[in-house]
Structure formats: C-alpha cells, structure tokens
Motif scaffolding. Structure first.
Motif: not given
Length: 353
Positions: A116-124
């Motif tokens: 819903k936010l876009g693409a905020p995840l990387h290493d999380f």
C-alpha cells in the motif's frame, strides 16, 4: 492432518492453496473474528470458535481432532508463522506422537502494508510491541538494535487502548537512533477499508495508532516520491561519463584537487555557501535514487542533482575519500567499477548521514 492456514489480511488476499485447504478440511478452529471472511466455505464443517487468549486451547483441540482421524484447519490471520498460530502448534506437538502438520503461508501485515505504501522494504525487521508475552526490556532491545543496524522496521501490535507504554518506549528508542525526518508509513485496516498515511518519525505520534495499524519505519536510504515510500536496493543505472566530468577526474587523479570550498570557481556556490567542492562532479552520477535529494526530470530521462547537496558535505567527502582512491585509479573506473562506487555511496549515507 492439521493445516495451519494463513488467510492474509482479507479474503481478496488469500492464496488458492489456502482456499483449497479450507474446502478440504472437516474441522475449522479459529478466533471468532477470523470466521467471517471464510463463512461461505464452511457448509457442512464442524466450526469451533474461540476467543483471544485461547491459543493454547485452540491448538490442543486441533491435535485431539487430528488424532481422531479428522482433517483439521487452524485459521490464522496474516501468516501463521508471523505472530500467528504456527508457533503455538509446533510448541505443543512435541507432547504427542505421529502428529502431521502442514503450514500454509499467508500475506503478512508487513508485506501487505508495504504494497500500500510503494516499495519501503529492503533488509527489514518485524517487531511486535505486544508485551503480553514478551518483557518490555526485550522489546526495547530489539527496537534499539534494529534501529542501530539501519533496518527498515515493521511494527505489529503497536498500541491498544490500555497498552500504551511499549509504543511510547519504542518511539523514544527510535528517535535516539534514527533521524526525525526518517519516512514512516502508517497502514490502518478498518470496516471501511484500508487507510494509508506517509509521514516522518518526528510526526508519528501525531497520528492515531491502534491494534489494526501496521507501522513501517524506513532506514537511512528510504525516501518519499510522488506519495510513495521507497527504499532503494542500489541497482546500477548505466551511463556514459560526461565530457566535463571526465575532464574533472583526469585532473583529480593527477592530484589537482581543490579540497573544501572552491572560492575561485565562477559558479561557486552552485548549491550553498561553505559547500565542499572536492567532488565538483559527483562520482556516482547518475545514482538513480532520491535518498540524498536527486530526482528524475520526468519524461526526459535526465537525472537532476539540483536538490542534492550531500556530496558537498565535509563529513561525506571524508568518508568517500577513505576508499575512493582504491576504487577509481583511472577515469574509466567511474563506469567500470560503478557497482563498487554505489556500494561506497550506501556506506557513506549510513555512516555520515
């Protein structure tokens, strides 16, 4: 057989495998709120509804029904392995012999919120702030080290009407270890759908946060563009070296370096007074991500550094110069070794801000 089934955040997000498993089972065991999304699949099945806090009882009933020879489904929202029923079931099956269990994954809140936010995840890191089973000291420690490690952090169970201290303490720890300007996404599910907000860590406390909310806190690379929250992975955008940049780095590699402000330059200051001109032309151009202020000129295919002053900060220049001479020994290395240069850029964003 016990099937521990993740039904995701909504019926629309359920997998075909989950739907088929529910259809094929004889007994459904679930927290009562999880029955509504799958009511149309339950004709002719034994339905056992339990309340919040009855997780052990749900698992024990499932085991007993399975030992009677029935196909049993334990329903979990999201993914059963992420703060769901999977952990409970596997803890208990060690009490018994010959219990067959399968886990059917579902869309968890972190990935649903990210979509819903876009693409905020990387290493999380995924951290629950519920202190019902976990001591507050452990929660604070996890938030602290995830922050210091520059992980994107997905917060589950952030705050309830009666349980506010874990959120307040976590927020304090986050502010101690992340910039106040760090992008934050708030995704709240309700009867009327999903509400999405992008804000900053500094302003997070101004928003209503409850148990139906997932909060995603960015890392040092995360930026907001066109309303989307984006954490770049560092993909390389290929580009020829600009003739003026080539000329500059030929002089640079010969030792003709003007460290700090170049007061003799007719264009000084091209960004701001006091800027370092050591890297007059950015060695990472085009970096292709807006974490330091650059952006695409839409529909032109041109990367603009007009709003990026990062490369002209003294602490950044110092960080880059630690490894730049090892990477760039000739001008063509700006192109040949761009992956190494972009990794250096990431390192210096994290170290120097």
């Amino acid at each position: 057989m016990i099937s521990v089934i993740g039904i995701g955040p909504s019926r629309e997000d359920m997998s075909i495998r989950a739907l088929n498993a529910i259809k094929n089972c004889e007994v459904i065991i679930a927290y009562k709120a999880y029955i509504k999304p799958i009511e149309d699949l339950l004709d002719g099945k034994e339905i056992i509804k339990k309340g919040m806090g009855d997780e052990i009882e749900r698992a024990e009933i499932a085991i007993q029904k399975s030992r009677e020879g029935k196909n049993v489904a334990i329903i979990s929202s999201g993914d059963p392995g992420v703060f769901g029923m999977g952990n409970v079931v596997f803890q208990l099956i060690g009490k018994y012999s010959d219990i067959e269990v399968e886990v059917i994954p579902g869309v968890t809140a972190a990935t649903f919120a990210a979509s819903k936010l876009g693409a905020p995840l990387h290493d999380f890191a995924v951290i629950s702030l519920s202190d019902i089973l976990t001591p507050l000291s452990e929660i604070k420690r996890k938030v602290e080290f995830a922050s210091k490690g520059d992980f994107v952090i997905a917060i589950y169970n952030p705050r309830s009407k009666t349980r506010k201290e874990p959120f307040n303490e976590a927020y304090r720890v986050l502010l101690e270890n992340k910039k106040p300007s760090t992008p934050v996404g708030i995704v709240k599910s309700g009867d009327n759908g999903v509400d999405t907000t992008v804000t900053t860590l500094e302003k997070l406390k101004d928003h209503e946060i409850n148990m139906s909310t997932t909060v995603i806190i960015g890392n040092s690379m995360t930026y907001v563009q066109d309303g989307y929250m984006i954490t770049p992975r560092g993909y390389m955008i290929r580009s020829d070296i600009h003739p003026l940049s080539k000329e500059f780095y030929e002089r640079f590699l010969e030792g003709e370096i003007v460290e700090g402000p170049n007061l003799d330059c007719e264009y000084y200051p091209c960004h701001e007074e006091g800027q370092s001109c050591t890297f007059c032309y950015c060695p990472f151009y085009p970096c292709g991500d807006s974490s330091t202020g650059g952006k695409w000129i839409k529909d032109k295919g041109v990367w603009s550094c007009q709003d990026c002053t990062w490369i002209h900060e003294d602490k950044v220049v110092k960080c880059i110069m630690e490894k730049f001479p090892e990477i760039v020994k000739e001008v063509d290395d700006l192109k040949k070794r761009k992956k190494d240069l972009l990794k250096l850029r990431r390192e210096c964003i994290q170290r120097a801000g």
